[in-house]
Design an enzyme around this catalytic site. Structure first.
Site, PDB file in Angstrom:
ATOM      1  N   ARG A 178     -58.225   1.860 -54.584  1.00 45.22           N
ATOM      2  CA  ARG A 178     -57.384   1.938 -53.336  1.00 45.22           C
ATOM      3  C   ARG A 178     -57.307   0.327 -52.591  1.00 45.22           C
ATOM      4  O   ARG A 178     -57.136   0.445 -51.409  1.00 45.22           O
ATOM      5  CB  ARG A 178     -57.798   2.948 -52.189  1.00 45.22           C
ATOM      6  CG  ARG A 178     -57.757   4.298 -52.939  1.00 45.22           C
ATOM      7  CD  ARG A 178     -56.488   4.776 -53.351  1.00 45.22           C
ATOM      8  NE  ARG A 178     -56.820   6.168 -53.748  1.00 45.22           N
ATOM      9  CZ  ARG A 178     -57.023   6.358 -55.397  1.00 45.22           C
ATOM     10  NH1 ARG A 178     -56.932   5.091 -55.945  1.00 45.22           N
ATOM     11  NH2 ARG A 178     -57.520   7.487 -55.859  1.00 45.22           N
ATOM     12  N   SER A 228     -56.280  11.728 -48.164  1.00 48.80           N
ATOM     13  CA  SER A 228     -57.474  11.292 -47.822  1.00 48.80           C
ATOM     14  C   SER A 228     -57.689  10.109 -46.672  1.00 48.80           C
ATOM     15  O   SER A 228     -57.152   9.074 -47.026  1.00 48.80           O
ATOM     16  CB  SER A 228     -58.299  10.878 -49.242  1.00 48.80           C
ATOM     17  OG  SER A 228     -58.182  11.874 -49.936  1.00 48.80           O
ATOM     18  N   GLU A 298     -59.505   4.897 -45.560  1.00 46.59           N
ATOM     19  CA  GLU A 298     -58.645   4.578 -46.454  1.00 46.59           C
ATOM     20  C   GLU A 298     -57.177   4.539 -45.773  1.00 46.59           C
ATOM     21  O   GLU A 298     -56.286   3.642 -46.302  1.00 46.59           O
ATOM     22  CB  GLU A 298     -58.118   5.954 -47.370  1.00 46.59           C
ATOM     23  CG  GLU A 298     -57.482   5.497 -48.760  1.00 46.59           C
ATOM     24  CD  GLU A 298     -57.581   6.617 -49.768  1.00 46.59           C
ATOM     25  OE1 GLU A 298     -58.628   6.757 -50.419  1.00 46.59           O
ATOM     26  OE2 GLU A 298     -56.404   6.991 -50.319  1.00 46.59           O
TER      27      GLU A 298
END
Ligand code: FAD
Length: 305
Positions: A178, A228, A298
């Site tokens: 990520r 998420s 995130e």
């Protein structure tokens, strides 16, 4: 509109045309979780030259630039965003040449996966349910179920901070979990080339169907969210940690820890960005106290209070 003067405003309008520039655009209409105040100047370029020219004007006049894709990883505060916001919703072209897919940054990742299927190209099945754009997916190195952009991205075309068009090999982006170094270089992704492999329609379709079923079963897709919220900490799953703290269903304002997937925060009743942020901090504190694990965000939180 908080740009310095009318001349500047006119310069921007001359570059992109009146139909591609919006003032005080409400950003909640451009994010997945339906949050966000106004953008000073919201620009939807229709070609790469316009992007280069605007970056040069912005640089010469100290105007900040923010990029928004589908806003599926963004929490934008109610005070909105100063300066220029680029949206590439008018740059969505996708070409297929042999086993390469060349997609403009505003193209939807889900459409790219569908086009790969049509052309019997395998490698990007993992993306079939990720609601981002190509630009956002490169920036985030989006991935799911064992696949990620890093596996298929071969090169990108970017506009750099000086307003120059530059081709970069995917390796130069230092893609990791990520992460891409675009957060540091401040490049603007405008096109990406994915290199796939020749496959078989039935196999690719079966894989995509399997992943879609998994996603529908596990994710609270019936509510606005931004996927998420936290990265996966080493050796743990953030959803499991949050679940084991008994936080599922915990609510601050209109933001709730999903009862279906504890890694998601859903907007159940007109949540504000502050509700989201307060809930994120509460989760981080609770997980730290119980398991001594730091949960790293995130989602990207931007904009003014
Ligand atoms: P945005 O949210 O608009 O932006 C994200 C960041 O990218 C911002 O910092 C933005 O400035 C930057 N950015 C966007 N475009 C550009 C560009 N052209 N140039 C430079 N910077 C840019 N993610 C996964 O990885 N896997 C999943 O399985 C997944 N499932 C999801 C499920 C749901 C229901 C939702 C809501 C989200 C999910 N996500 C998932 C998160 C999200 O879809 C991805 O992170 C996606 O890649 C973000 O793309 P976007 O276009 O929405 O980017």
């Amino acid at each position: 509109m908080r740009l310095k003067n009318q001349d500047l405003y006119q310069t921007l309008e001359n570059i992109v045309g009146i139909e591609n520039i919006y003032f005080d655009e409400l950003l909640k209409n451009h994010t997945y979780i339906k949050l966000g105040g106004k953008a000073d100047v919201f620009i939807t370029p229709t070609n790469y030259q316009q992007i280069c020219e605007i970056v040069k004007v912005a640089r010469n006049n100290d105007i900040p630039i923010t990029i928004i894709g589908n806003g599926s990883k963004l929490i934008i505060r109610e005070g909105g965003i100063r300066g220029i916001i680029f949206s590439f919703k008018k740059l969505k072209n996708i070409d297929v040449i042999d086993t390469n897919i060349i997609a403009q940054s505003g193209a939807d990742l889900i459409t790219v996966a569908d086009i790969a299927l049509e052309h019997e190209l395998t490698g990007v099945e993992f993306a079939c349910g990720i609601p981002g754009t190509i630009g956002g997916a490169v920036f985030m190195n989006a991935g799911a179920y064992g696949g990620e952009m890093k596996d298929v991205l071969s090169s990108v075309l970017v506009v750099d901070v000086n307003g120059n068009l530059v081709k970069k090999d995917a390796k130069e982006l230092k893609l990791d979990y990520r992460y891409s170094n675009i957060s540091e270089t401040k490049d603007i992704v405008i096109e990406a080339t994915l290199t796939l492999k020749k496959g078989n329609y039935e196999d690719i379709k079966a894989k995509m169907d399997e992943l879609t079923i998994k996603r529908n079963e596990r994710q609270p897709l019936e509510y606005p969210s931004c996927g998420s919220v936290f990265k996966r900490p080493n050796g743990y799953y953030s959803g499991k940690l949050i679940q084991d703290c008994g936080l599922q269903g915990y609510r601050i304002g209109g933001a709730e820890v999903s009862k279906k997937h504890a890694g998601f925060i859903v907007n159940v009743n007109n949540a504000t960005a502050n509700d989201y942020i307060a809930l994120i901090e509460h989760i981080q504190r609770t997980v730290k106290a119980k398991f001594n694990v730091d949960l790293e965000q995130e989602v990207k939180i931007i904009g003014e209070d």
